[in-house]
Design a protein around this motif. Structure first.
Motif, PDB file in Angstrom:
ATOM      1  N   GLY A   1     -60.974  14.274  75.605  1.00  0.00           N
ATOM      2  CA  GLY A   1     -62.264  13.942  75.042  1.00  0.00           C
ATOM      3  C   GLY A   1     -62.389  12.523  74.540  1.00  0.00           C
ATOM      4  O   GLY A   1     -61.548  11.651  74.791  1.00  0.00           O
ATOM      5  N   PRO A   2     -63.476  12.270  73.781  1.00  0.00           N
ATOM      6  CA  PRO A   2     -63.771  10.918  73.294  1.00  0.00           C
ATOM      7  C   PRO A   2     -62.668  10.327  72.421  1.00  0.00           C
ATOM      8  O   PRO A   2     -62.464   9.115  72.426  1.00  0.00           O
ATOM      9  N   LYS A   3     -61.959  11.175  71.670  1.00  0.00           N
ATOM     10  CA  LYS A   3     -60.895  10.642  70.815  1.00  0.00           C
ATOM     11  C   LYS A   3     -59.807   9.988  71.659  1.00  0.00           C
ATOM     12  O   LYS A   3     -59.273   8.941  71.299  1.00  0.00           O
ATOM     13  N   ALA A   4     -59.472  10.616  72.785  1.00  0.00           N
ATOM     14  CA  ALA A   4     -58.456  10.032  73.669  1.00  0.00           C
ATOM     15  C   ALA A   4     -58.954   8.727  74.258  1.00  0.00           C
ATOM     16  O   ALA A   4     -58.199   7.755  74.387  1.00  0.00           O
ATOM     17  N   ALA A   5     -60.230   8.670  74.624  1.00  0.00           N
ATOM     18  CA  ALA A   5     -60.788   7.445  75.188  1.00  0.00           C
ATOM     19  C   ALA A   5     -60.716   6.307  74.181  1.00  0.00           C
ATOM     20  O   ALA A   5     -60.325   5.184  74.523  1.00  0.00           O
ATOM     21  N   ALA A   6     -61.074   6.586  72.928  1.00  0.00           N
ATOM     22  CA  ALA A   6     -61.010   5.556  71.889  1.00  0.00           C
ATOM     23  C   ALA A   6     -59.568   5.135  71.638  1.00  0.00           C
ATOM     24  O   ALA A   6     -59.272   3.951  71.446  1.00  0.00           O
ATOM     25  N   ARG A   7     -58.666   6.110  71.654  1.00  0.00           N
ATOM     26  CA  ARG A   7     -57.245   5.808  71.434  1.00  0.00           C
ATOM     27  C   ARG A   7     -56.700   4.947  72.560  1.00  0.00           C
ATOM     28  O   ARG A   7     -55.959   3.980  72.329  1.00  0.00           O
ATOM     29  N   ASN A   8     -57.065   5.296  73.802  1.00  0.00           N
ATOM     30  CA  ASN A   8     -56.596   4.509  74.949  1.00  0.00           C
ATOM     31  C   ASN A   8     -57.123   3.083  74.897  1.00  0.00           C
ATOM     32  O   ASN A   8     -56.404   2.124  75.197  1.00  0.00           O
ATOM     33  N   ARG A   9     -58.392   2.939  74.535  1.00  0.00           N
ATOM     34  CA  ARG A   9     -58.987   1.608  74.472  1.00  0.00           C
ATOM     35  C   ARG A   9     -58.276   0.752  73.423  1.00  0.00           C
ATOM     36  O   ARG A   9     -57.957  -0.416  73.672  1.00  0.00           O
ATOM     37  N   ALA A  10     -58.030   1.337  72.244  1.00  0.00           N
ATOM     38  CA  ALA A  10     -57.336   0.598  71.184  1.00  0.00           C
ATOM     39  C   ALA A  10     -55.928   0.225  71.621  1.00  0.00           C
ATOM     40  O   ALA A  10     -55.444  -0.882  71.348  1.00  0.00           O
ATOM     41  N   ALA A  11     -55.245   1.149  72.319  1.00  0.00           N
ATOM     42  CA  ALA A  11     -53.886   0.871  72.786  1.00  0.00           C
ATOM     43  C   ALA A  11     -53.878  -0.247  73.819  1.00  0.00           C
ATOM     44  O   ALA A  11     -52.974  -1.099  73.833  1.00  0.00           O
ATOM     45  N   LEU A  12     -54.889  -0.275  74.684  1.00  0.00           N
ATOM     46  CA  LEU A  12     -54.972  -1.328  75.694  1.00  0.00           C
ATOM     47  C   LEU A  12     -55.224  -2.694  75.070  1.00  0.00           C
ATOM     48  O   LEU A  12     -54.629  -3.693  75.485  1.00  0.00           O
ATOM     49  N   ILE A  13     -56.087  -2.753  74.059  1.00  0.00           N
ATOM     50  CA  ILE A  13     -56.360  -4.024  73.388  1.00  0.00           C
ATOM     51  C   ILE A  13     -55.105  -4.531  72.683  1.00  0.00           C
ATOM     52  O   ILE A  13     -54.740  -5.705  72.756  1.00  0.00           O
ATOM     53  N   ALA A  14     -54.413  -3.610  71.979  1.00  0.00           N
ATOM     54  CA  ALA A  14     -53.183  -3.999  71.284  1.00  0.00           C
ATOM     55  C   ALA A  14     -52.125  -4.469  72.275  1.00  0.00           C
ATOM     56  O   ALA A  14     -51.432  -5.472  72.050  1.00  0.00           O
ATOM     57  N   ALA A  15     -51.996  -3.757  73.399  1.00  0.00           N
ATOM     58  CA  ALA A  15     -51.009  -4.147  74.409  1.00  0.00           C
ATOM     59  C   ALA A  15     -51.373  -5.486  75.034  1.00  0.00           C
ATOM     60  O   ALA A  15     -50.502  -6.330  75.273  1.00  0.00           O
ATOM     61  N   ALA A  16     -52.669  -5.694  75.307  1.00  0.00           N
ATOM     62  CA  ALA A  16     -53.100  -6.961  75.907  1.00  0.00           C
ATOM     63  C   ALA A  16     -52.796  -8.123  74.976  1.00  0.00           C
ATOM     64  O   ALA A  16     -52.352  -9.190  75.418  1.00  0.00           O
TER      65      ALA A  16
END
Length: 205
Positions: free
Chosen positions: A16-31
Protein backbone atom coordinates in the motif's frame (compact mmCIF):
# COMPACT_ATOMS: atom_id res chain seq x y z
CA UNK A 1 23.31 -23.81 -2.96
CA UNK A 2 20.87 -21.79 -0.88
CA UNK A 3 19.12 -19.07 -2.84
CA UNK A 4 18.57 -15.92 -0.80
CA UNK A 5 15.53 -13.80 -1.74
CA UNK A 6 16.17 -10.43 -3.27
CA UNK A 7 15.08 -7.20 -1.54
CA UNK A 8 12.16 -7.04 -3.99
CA UNK A 9 11.10 -10.59 -3.15
CA UNK A 10 11.34 -10.00 0.60
CA UNK A 11 9.01 -7.00 0.36
CA UNK A 12 5.27 -7.73 0.74
CA UNK A 13 3.51 -7.93 -2.63
CA UNK A 14 1.01 -5.17 -1.86
CA UNK A 15 2.02 -3.02 1.08
CA UNK A 16 0.00 0.00 0.00
CA UNK A 17 0.77 3.72 0.22
CA UNK A 18 2.98 3.31 3.29
CA UNK A 19 5.36 1.10 1.31
CA UNK A 20 5.40 3.59 -1.55
CA UNK A 21 6.30 6.44 0.80
CA UNK A 22 8.94 4.28 2.48
CA UNK A 23 10.46 3.30 -0.86
CA UNK A 24 10.55 6.90 -2.04
CA UNK A 25 12.29 8.06 1.16
CA UNK A 26 14.78 5.19 0.89
CA UNK A 27 15.57 6.09 -2.72
CA UNK A 28 16.18 9.76 -1.86
CA UNK A 29 18.44 8.80 1.05
CA UNK A 30 20.33 6.31 -1.12
CA UNK A 31 20.69 8.83 -3.95
CA UNK A 32 22.14 11.39 -1.56
CA UNK A 33 24.76 8.87 -0.41
CA UNK A 34 25.61 7.61 -3.89
CA UNK A 35 25.83 11.14 -5.34
CA UNK A 36 28.24 12.08 -2.54
CA UNK A 37 30.44 9.10 -3.38
CA UNK A 38 30.23 9.01 -7.18
CA UNK A 39 28.67 12.28 -8.39
CA UNK A 40 25.49 12.93 -10.33
CA UNK A 41 26.39 10.47 -13.11
CA UNK A 42 26.27 7.46 -10.77
CA UNK A 43 24.27 4.53 -12.23
CA UNK A 44 20.64 4.49 -11.16
CA UNK A 45 20.93 0.75 -10.66
CA UNK A 46 23.38 1.38 -7.83
CA UNK A 47 20.97 3.80 -6.17
CA UNK A 48 18.13 1.27 -6.37
CA UNK A 49 20.40 -1.42 -4.94
CA UNK A 50 21.49 0.86 -2.07
CA UNK A 51 17.82 1.59 -1.29
CA UNK A 52 16.96 -2.12 -1.29
CA UNK A 53 14.45 -1.92 -4.13
CA UNK A 54 14.32 -2.97 -7.77
CA UNK A 55 14.91 -0.56 -10.64
CA UNK A 56 11.25 -0.82 -11.55
CA UNK A 57 10.35 0.68 -8.19
CA UNK A 58 12.85 3.50 -8.75
CA UNK A 59 11.34 4.35 -12.15
CA UNK A 60 7.81 4.33 -10.75
CA UNK A 61 8.81 7.13 -8.39
CA UNK A 62 11.37 8.92 -10.58
CA UNK A 63 10.98 8.52 -14.35
CA UNK A 64 14.46 9.85 -15.14
CA UNK A 65 17.75 10.90 -13.58
CA UNK A 66 16.75 14.56 -13.40
CA UNK A 67 13.58 13.78 -11.42
CA UNK A 68 15.58 11.92 -8.79
CA UNK A 69 18.19 14.69 -8.52
CA UNK A 70 15.39 17.25 -8.16
CA UNK A 71 13.87 15.22 -5.32
CA UNK A 72 17.22 15.09 -3.50
CA UNK A 73 17.64 18.86 -3.89
CA UNK A 74 14.11 19.49 -2.63
CA UNK A 75 14.75 17.33 0.43
CA UNK A 76 18.05 19.11 1.15
CA UNK A 77 16.38 22.53 0.96
CA UNK A 78 13.40 21.42 3.05
CA UNK A 79 15.72 20.25 5.84
CA UNK A 80 17.51 23.61 5.85
CA UNK A 81 14.12 25.35 6.06
CA UNK A 82 12.95 23.08 8.88
CA UNK A 83 16.13 23.79 10.82
CA UNK A 84 15.66 27.53 10.37
CA UNK A 85 12.02 27.33 11.50
CA UNK A 86 12.69 25.27 14.64
CA UNK A 87 12.30 26.88 18.06
CA UNK A 88 15.56 28.44 19.24
CA UNK A 89 17.21 28.20 15.84
CA UNK A 90 20.34 30.28 15.29
CA UNK A 91 22.30 31.25 12.20
CA UNK A 92 25.21 29.08 13.37
CA UNK A 93 22.92 26.09 13.74
CA UNK A 94 21.33 26.55 10.32
CA UNK A 95 24.78 26.94 8.77
CA UNK A 96 25.80 23.67 10.45
CA UNK A 97 22.98 21.79 8.73
CA UNK A 98 23.63 23.61 5.44
CA UNK A 99 27.32 22.65 5.66
CA UNK A 100 26.38 19.02 6.32
CA UNK A 101 24.39 19.01 3.09
CA UNK A 102 27.30 20.61 1.23
CA UNK A 103 29.62 17.81 2.36
CA UNK A 104 27.05 15.12 1.50
CA UNK A 105 25.53 16.22 -1.79
CA UNK A 106 27.26 17.05 -5.05
CA UNK A 107 23.84 17.98 -6.42
CA UNK A 108 23.34 20.53 -3.65
CA UNK A 109 26.66 22.19 -4.45
CA UNK A 110 25.61 22.32 -8.11
CA UNK A 111 22.41 24.06 -7.08
CA UNK A 112 24.24 26.78 -5.16
CA UNK A 113 26.59 27.35 -8.10
CA UNK A 114 23.81 27.44 -10.70
CA UNK A 115 24.51 30.09 -13.32
CA UNK A 116 21.34 32.18 -13.43
CA UNK A 117 22.26 33.63 -16.84
CA UNK A 118 21.62 30.41 -18.70
CA UNK A 119 24.75 28.26 -18.40
CA UNK A 120 24.52 24.54 -17.94
CA UNK A 121 24.15 22.92 -14.52
CA UNK A 122 26.33 19.84 -14.10
CA UNK A 123 24.51 16.63 -14.83
CA UNK A 124 21.69 18.24 -16.83
CA UNK A 125 20.90 18.05 -20.52
CA UNK A 126 20.77 21.27 -22.52
CA UNK A 127 17.15 20.87 -23.58
CA UNK A 128 16.04 21.22 -19.96
CA UNK A 129 18.25 24.22 -19.15
CA UNK A 130 15.57 26.90 -18.80
CA UNK A 131 13.29 24.89 -16.54
CA UNK A 132 16.16 23.54 -14.47
CA UNK A 133 17.60 27.02 -13.91
CA UNK A 134 14.22 28.35 -12.84
CA UNK A 135 13.90 25.47 -10.37
CA UNK A 136 17.47 25.89 -9.12
CA UNK A 137 16.97 29.63 -8.68
CA UNK A 138 13.78 29.09 -6.65
CA UNK A 139 15.43 26.48 -4.42
CA UNK A 140 18.52 28.63 -3.90
CA UNK A 141 16.34 31.58 -2.90
CA UNK A 142 14.60 29.39 -0.32
CA UNK A 143 17.99 28.60 1.22
CA UNK A 144 18.84 32.30 1.25
CA UNK A 145 15.56 33.20 2.99
CA UNK A 146 16.16 30.56 5.65
CA UNK A 147 19.57 32.02 6.42
CA UNK A 148 18.56 35.70 6.19
CA UNK A 149 15.88 35.16 8.80
CA UNK A 150 18.61 34.63 11.39
CA UNK A 151 21.00 37.42 10.37
CA UNK A 152 21.37 40.06 13.05
CA UNK A 153 21.91 43.74 12.36
CA UNK A 154 25.53 44.46 11.61
CA UNK A 155 26.45 40.84 10.87
CA UNK A 156 29.38 40.58 8.48
CA UNK A 157 27.16 38.79 5.93
CA UNK A 158 24.28 41.26 6.14
CA UNK A 159 25.15 42.96 2.82
CA UNK A 160 22.79 42.48 -0.11
CA UNK A 161 24.73 39.66 -1.83
CA UNK A 162 27.25 38.76 0.86
CA UNK A 163 25.34 35.85 2.38
CA UNK A 164 24.93 33.64 -0.67
CA UNK A 165 28.30 34.69 -2.03
CA UNK A 166 29.85 33.33 1.18
CA UNK A 167 27.85 30.11 0.86
CA UNK A 168 28.99 29.70 -2.75
CA UNK A 169 32.62 30.31 -1.71
CA UNK A 170 32.40 27.67 1.00
CA UNK A 171 30.70 25.19 -1.31
CA UNK A 172 33.50 25.72 -3.81
CA UNK A 173 36.00 24.64 -1.16
CA UNK A 174 34.16 21.36 -0.49
CA UNK A 175 36.34 18.93 -2.41
CA UNK A 176 37.99 15.61 -1.72
CA UNK A 177 36.97 11.94 -1.88
CA UNK A 178 36.51 11.52 1.89
CA UNK A 179 33.60 13.09 3.73
CA UNK A 180 35.82 14.06 6.69
CA UNK A 181 38.13 15.97 4.37
CA UNK A 182 35.21 17.77 2.71
CA UNK A 183 33.88 18.83 6.11
CA UNK A 184 37.34 19.98 7.25
CA UNK A 185 37.70 22.15 4.17
CA UNK A 186 34.21 23.61 4.54
CA UNK A 187 34.82 24.57 8.17
CA UNK A 188 38.22 26.04 7.28
CA UNK A 189 36.52 28.21 4.64
CA UNK A 190 33.92 29.46 7.15
CA UNK A 191 36.73 30.30 9.61
CA UNK A 192 38.57 32.29 6.94
CA UNK A 193 35.35 34.23 6.37
CA UNK A 194 35.07 34.85 10.12
CA UNK A 195 31.66 33.14 10.37
CA UNK A 196 30.62 30.93 13.28
CA UNK A 197 29.14 27.56 12.32
CA UNK A 198 27.37 25.15 14.64
CA UNK A 199 27.66 21.37 14.69
CA UNK A 200 27.85 19.91 11.18
CA UNK A 201 24.97 17.45 11.23
CA UNK A 202 21.72 16.56 9.46
CA UNK A 203 18.39 18.05 10.47
CA UNK A 204 17.46 16.56 13.83
CA UNK A 205 13.74 16.36 13.07
Amino acid sequence: MTQHPTAEERRPANDGPKAAARNRAALIAAAREVYAEHGLDAPLSGIARRAGVGQGVLYRHFPDRAALADAVLEENVREVEQTAAAAGATLAGVLGVLTWHLTESAAFIGLLHADRTGGRIEGRTEDRTDGVHAHASALSERVARSLRGHLTAGHRLAGADDLMLAVAMVSGAVTGPARAERERRALAAWRLLGVEVGAVRPFAG
